[in-house]
Design a protein around this motif. Structure first.
Motif, mmCIF file in Angstrom:
data_model
loop_
_atom_site.group_PDB
_atom_site.id
_atom_site.type_symbol
_atom_site.label_atom_id
_atom_site.label_comp_id
_atom_site.label_asym_id
_atom_site.label_seq_id
_atom_site.Cartn_x
_atom_site.Cartn_y
_atom_site.Cartn_z
ATOM 1 N N TYR A 87 0.823 -1.218 0.000
ATOM 2 C CA TYR A 87 0.000 0.000 0.000
ATOM 3 C C TYR A 87 0.856 1.265 0.000
ATOM 4 C CZ TYR A 87 -2.790 3.797 1.909
ATOM 5 O OH TYR A 87 -3.372 5.021 2.123
ATOM 6 N N SER A 88 1.914 1.289 0.800
ATOM 7 C CA SER A 88 2.735 2.497 0.888
ATOM 8 C C SER A 88 3.378 2.830 -0.449
ATOM 9 C CB SER A 88 3.805 2.323 1.969
ATOM 10 O OG SER A 88 4.684 1.273 1.629
ATOM 11 N N LEU A 89 3.792 1.833 -1.185
ATOM 12 C CA LEU A 89 4.391 2.066 -2.501
ATOM 13 C C LEU A 89 3.376 2.661 -3.461
ATOM 14 C CD1 LEU A 89 6.914 1.717 -4.262
ATOM 15 C CD2 LEU A 89 6.083 -0.562 -4.857
ATOM 16 N N LEU A 90 2.139 2.171 -3.421
ATOM 17 C CA LEU A 90 1.092 2.705 -4.290
ATOM 18 C C LEU A 90 0.769 4.147 -3.930
ATOM 19 C CD1 LEU A 90 -1.362 -0.335 -4.423
ATOM 20 C CD2 LEU A 90 0.323 0.338 -6.139
ATOM 21 N N ALA A 91 0.726 4.458 -2.624
ATOM 22 C CA ALA A 91 0.393 5.818 -2.190
ATOM 23 C C ALA A 91 1.449 6.817 -2.630
ATOM 24 C CB ALA A 91 0.227 5.842 -0.674
ATOM 25 N N VAL A 92 2.723 6.449 -2.492
ATOM 26 C CA VAL A 92 3.807 7.349 -2.900
ATOM 27 C C VAL A 92 3.823 7.514 -4.415
ATOM 28 C CG1 VAL A 92 6.310 7.605 -2.971
ATOM 29 C CG2 VAL A 92 5.198 6.844 -0.871
ATOM 30 N N GLN A 93 3.610 6.428 -5.137
ATOM 31 C CA GLN A 93 3.648 6.468 -6.605
ATOM 32 C C GLN A 93 2.523 7.321 -7.172
ATOM 33 O OE1 GLN A 93 3.403 2.584 -8.357
ATOM 34 N NE2 GLN A 93 4.306 3.235 -10.279
ATOM 35 N N ALA A 94 1.354 7.308 -6.519
ATOM 36 C CA ALA A 94 0.220 8.095 -7.008
ATOM 37 C C ALA A 94 0.275 9.544 -6.544
ATOM 38 C CB ALA A 94 -1.090 7.453 -6.542
ATOM 39 N N GLY A 95 1.212 9.895 -5.678
ATOM 40 C CA GLY A 95 1.336 11.280 -5.225
ATOM 41 C C GLY A 95 0.427 11.632 -4.073
ATOM 42 N N TYR A 96 -0.026 10.647 -3.289
ATOM 43 C CA TYR A 96 -0.895 10.920 -2.150
ATOM 44 C C TYR A 96 -0.160 10.835 -0.815
ATOM 45 C CZ TYR A 96 -4.796 10.770 -5.358
ATOM 46 O OH TYR A 96 -5.661 11.026 -6.389
ATOM 47 N N ALA A 97 1.145 10.592 -0.837
ATOM 48 C CA ALA A 97 1.953 10.545 0.372
ATOM 49 C C ALA A 97 3.402 10.765 -0.010
ATOM 50 C CB ALA A 97 1.774 9.209 1.102
ATOM 51 N N ARG A 98 4.203 11.148 0.984
ATOM 52 C CA ARG A 98 5.633 11.305 0.790
ATOM 53 C C ARG A 98 6.362 10.077 1.315
ATOM 54 N NH1 ARG A 98 8.013 16.381 0.366
ATOM 55 N NH2 ARG A 98 9.900 15.099 0.256
ATOM 56 N N PHE A 99 7.549 9.836 0.780
ATOM 57 C CA PHE A 99 8.385 8.723 1.203
ATOM 58 C C PHE A 99 9.094 9.083 2.504
ATOM 59 C CE2 PHE A 99 12.968 7.619 1.000
ATOM 60 C CZ PHE A 99 12.868 6.308 1.432
ATOM 61 N N ALA A 100 9.106 8.152 3.460
ATOM 62 C CA ALA A 100 9.808 8.338 4.724
ATOM 63 C C ALA A 100 10.801 7.202 4.901
ATOM 64 C CB ALA A 100 8.817 8.357 5.897
ATOM 65 N N THR A 101 12.026 7.540 5.225
ATOM 66 C CA THR A 101 13.056 6.522 5.402
ATOM 67 C C THR A 101 12.790 5.739 6.672
ATOM 68 O OG1 THR A 101 14.654 7.926 4.279
ATOM 69 C CG2 THR A 101 15.523 6.127 5.632
#
Length: 283
Positions: free
Chosen positions: A150-164
């Motif tokens: 889910y996190s990968l899909l959210a970042v790819q669609a521009g609805y969340a930022r990536f966090a290390t």
């Protein structure tokens, strides 16, 4: 040998047999046959009483409850794009999804409503798989029923930022964020431009145009007035001037009075103004 008592009993029964009608004998014989058959083949009273209870137990349907698939959790609430409430093997839990930075849930950030709506459409009332963090039980990675992260899909669609977070998905999330930024998707488009922690800048249409400058008429500076020509001196000429009644203190005064040059004998001529003594002063 027959005893006296048995002989007496037989003697009494013989007349009784003779006294019973044939139809009574037939009826008694029929009842006797039925009694014997019932004793052999009929159910016991206990079995008859137990039969209805068994039948009633069979007839009553047992209630069945649907349960989640093994190891799956049902998403029951979306707090924001990075926080969900689930129900599953461990009961009801509030889970923060690892690897994501999302707009604040209080609505003060940029693109928060859009991110929450997307997460609600993707996760609400769906069964998911959780990989709970060993260091923090409130943090977990979340996979959909098709196995996608889910996190990968959210970042790819521009609805969340990536966090290390140090997971194996970091490289993929970072690449997905770069692709979303390049394509200006979701929160990477105006007005957020990748900023999610502050409110969006007001759109140009909502900003009042600046007031036009006030035109002020500036009066031109006054034109300086020309100094009036000096009035001719009315002092009486010396006795030796020989120039009549006009007297000029110097050649400038004579020129200002439009009297220069002065010739001998003209009013205002005097030798003091004639430097070369040729008879013409203020040449």
């Amino acid at each position: 040998m027959i005893s006296n008592a048995e002989s007496t009993f037989m003697n009494v029964r013989a007349p009784m047999r003779r006294m019973l009608p044939n139809w009574i004998k037939i009826v008694l014989a029929a009842f006797g046959v039925l009694f014997v058959l019932g004793a052999i083949f009929g159910p016991s009273p206990k079995e008859e009483s137990a039969a209805p209870s068994a039948a009633s137990t069979t007839a009553t349907p047992t209630a069945t409850t649907s349960s989640a698939p093994p190891g799956r959790y049902l998403v029951t609430e979306i707090v924001d794009a990075g926080t969900v409430r689930v129900t599953g093997p461990l009961g009801v839990s509030l889970v923060r999804i690892s690897g994501l930075r999302t707009p604040p849930a209080n609505g003060t950030g940029c693109f928060g409503a859009e991110s929450a709506a997307w997460a609600r459409n993707a996760l609400m009332n769906q069964y998911v798989t959780l990989d709970i963090d060993s260091a923090d039980s409130a943090v977990a990675s979340l996979k959909l029923t098709d196995g996608s992260d889910y996190s990968l899909l959210a970042v790819q669609a521009g609805y969340a930022r990536f966090a290390t977070t140090g997971t194996v998905f970091d490289t993929a999330r970072k690449a997905a964020e770069g692709a979303a930024e390049t394509a200006k998707r979701g929160l990477w488009a105006p007005p957020c431009l990748g900023t999610i922690d502050t409110p969006p800048a007001p759109s140009p249409s909502s900003v009042a145009p600046p007031a036009p400058p006030v035109e002020r008429t500036v009066a031109p500076p006054p034109t300086p007035k020309a100094a009036p020509p000096p009035e001719p001196t009315t002092e009486a000429p010396p006795a030796s001037s020989g120039g009549g009644s006009a007297y000029y203190k110097n050649c400038d005064a004579a020129r200002a009075a439009n009297a220069a040059p002065l010739h001998v004998g003209e009013p205002g001529y005097r030798p003091a103004l004639d430097r070369d003594h040729d008879g013409t002063a203020c040449e």
